[in-house]
Design a protein around this motif. Structure first.
Motif, mmCIF file in Angstrom:
data_model
loop_
_atom_site.group_PDB
_atom_site.id
_atom_site.type_symbol
_atom_site.label_atom_id
_atom_site.label_comp_id
_atom_site.label_asym_id
_atom_site.label_seq_id
_atom_site.Cartn_x
_atom_site.Cartn_y
_atom_site.Cartn_z
ATOM 1 N N MET A 64 0.958 -0.848 -0.078
ATOM 2 C CA MET A 64 0.248 -0.273 0.178
ATOM 3 C C MET A 64 0.887 1.392 0.130
ATOM 4 O O MET A 64 1.494 1.122 0.912
ATOM 5 N N PRO A 65 0.109 2.299 -0.831
ATOM 6 C CA PRO A 65 -0.804 2.923 -1.381
ATOM 7 C C PRO A 65 -0.645 2.614 -2.965
ATOM 8 O O PRO A 65 -1.687 2.499 -3.407
ATOM 9 N N LEU A 68 -4.422 0.013 -3.837
ATOM 10 C CA LEU A 68 -5.389 0.285 -2.969
ATOM 11 C C LEU A 68 -6.678 0.223 -3.722
ATOM 12 O O LEU A 68 -7.481 -0.561 -3.074
#
Length: 342
Positions: A64-65, A68
């Motif tokens: 992450m990110p 996402l």
């Protein structure tokens, strides 16, 4: 869910300082920390709501990110309190939130909304406008929103906030059932008693750093074992002699509590005080009952202590052996009291 050297800075201030968090799959993971410890900031970075200054985050085995769009559909969250349209009913709010989810199926929406409402005990109030909901009902509705679709990970910030005892028990049961189904539940809370009853694993933050984490039983087991003994005052000298003989050396009678009036003396000695000395039990007449407390070595069985006291003629009115509680551990690690909401 795992972090490596996760760090967050605001200017010259470091609010999360290189933490390595490890959340086992299928666990109910309690996240504790006093005000300003970096707890909420950490949660926001885990969910991609805030960027990290340094370090790595992996949620559901994905970085992450960067992932996402692939991770968040499998994550349900209630962060920093629920927010709803007050002029719409609870049911209508869930319909609107579900329709905003591009991954949710419209054909099963009705059934999923009703099932989520039922799971949090809001079926009978689903038609009421949210402005008429109590704080506890809004909290339940927020949890229902997190449960609209099957999730691999649920993140809950203060999930029992505003709930009455019955509602608290229901949410506790719900969280356990989610874990039993294989869902990982990450719970941030300031209610240590709830964490002890709900969670299998715990992490404790202090001043942006992770000061402890692991299985709850292992963390509690690391605490010292304490002996708390209550006997009749005429037998206190005998009890002290017996305890000394067993390798639980007491302090001289009266030395640890110099207060001149019994009402001024504490009923329970601080957990980190290993000396045994008399303390007045306020629930009994001071002339008849004295409480003795101290550290019991692991090599001395509790049964041996009781048997020795009775054999020496000590009238035992109460006897308990307990390990350090989560509260004791929390205070030891953070130096903070019970109010740890962030």
């Amino acid at each position: 869910m795992r972090t490596t050297d996760l760090t967050k800075r605001f200017g010259r201030s470091t609010v999360v300082d290189g933490i390595d968090l490890a959340v086992p799959r299928g666990s109910v993971f309690g996240f504790l920390g006093p005000n300003g410890s970096g707890k909420t900031t950490t949660i926001r970075m885990l969910l991609g709501l805030a960027s990290a200054s340094a370090g790595e985050v992996r949620v559901l085995e994905r970085e992450m990110p960067a992932n996402l769009a692939r991770v968040l559909p499998a994550v349900g969250a209630l962060i920093e309190g629920p927010g709803f349209y007050p002029f719409l009913s609870g049911r209508a709010n869930l319909h609107r939130l579900d329709s905003a989810d591009g991954f949710a199926s419209a054909s099963t929406r009705q059934a999923r909304v009703e099932r989520a409402l039922e799971r949090v005990g809001l079926s009978s109030a689903a038609g009421k406008k949210v402005r008429a909901y109590s704080l506890g009902m809004k909290q339940r509705l927020g949890i229902a929103n997190a449960l609209l679709t099957p999730r691999e990970l649920i993140v809950l910030d203060e999930p029992t906030n505003g709930l009455d005892p019955q509602g608290t028990r229901e949410v506790r049961t719900l969280i356990r059932s989610l874990a039993a189904e294989g869902t990982t539940v990450f719970v941030s809370s300031h209610l240590l008693s709830e964490i002890e009853q709900m969670c299998s694993h715990v992490a404790v933050m202090r001043a942006g750093r992770l000061v402890a984490q692991g299985a709850l039983d292992d963390l509690r087991g690391a605490g010292r074992t304490h002996l708390r003994l209550t006997v009749a005052t005429p037998d206190a000298p005998t009890a002290v002699a017996t305890l000394s003989r067993l390798g639980v050396p007491p302090a001289p009678l009266g030395e640890s509590h110099p207060a001149s009036h019994p009402a001024d003396r504490p009923a329970v000695r601080p957990a980190n005080d290993s000396a045994i000395g008399p303390a007045i039990d306020p629930a009994a007449d001071a002339a008849e009952s004295t409480a003795l407390e101290g550290e019991l070595p692991e090599t001395v069985p509790a049964e041996t202590v009781v048997a020795a006291l009775v054999a020496d003629g000590v009238r035992v009115r109460g006897f308990a052996v307990e390990r350090a509680s989560l509260e004791d551990l929390f205070v030891e690690l953070t130096g903070e009291g019970f109010d740890v909401v962030q």
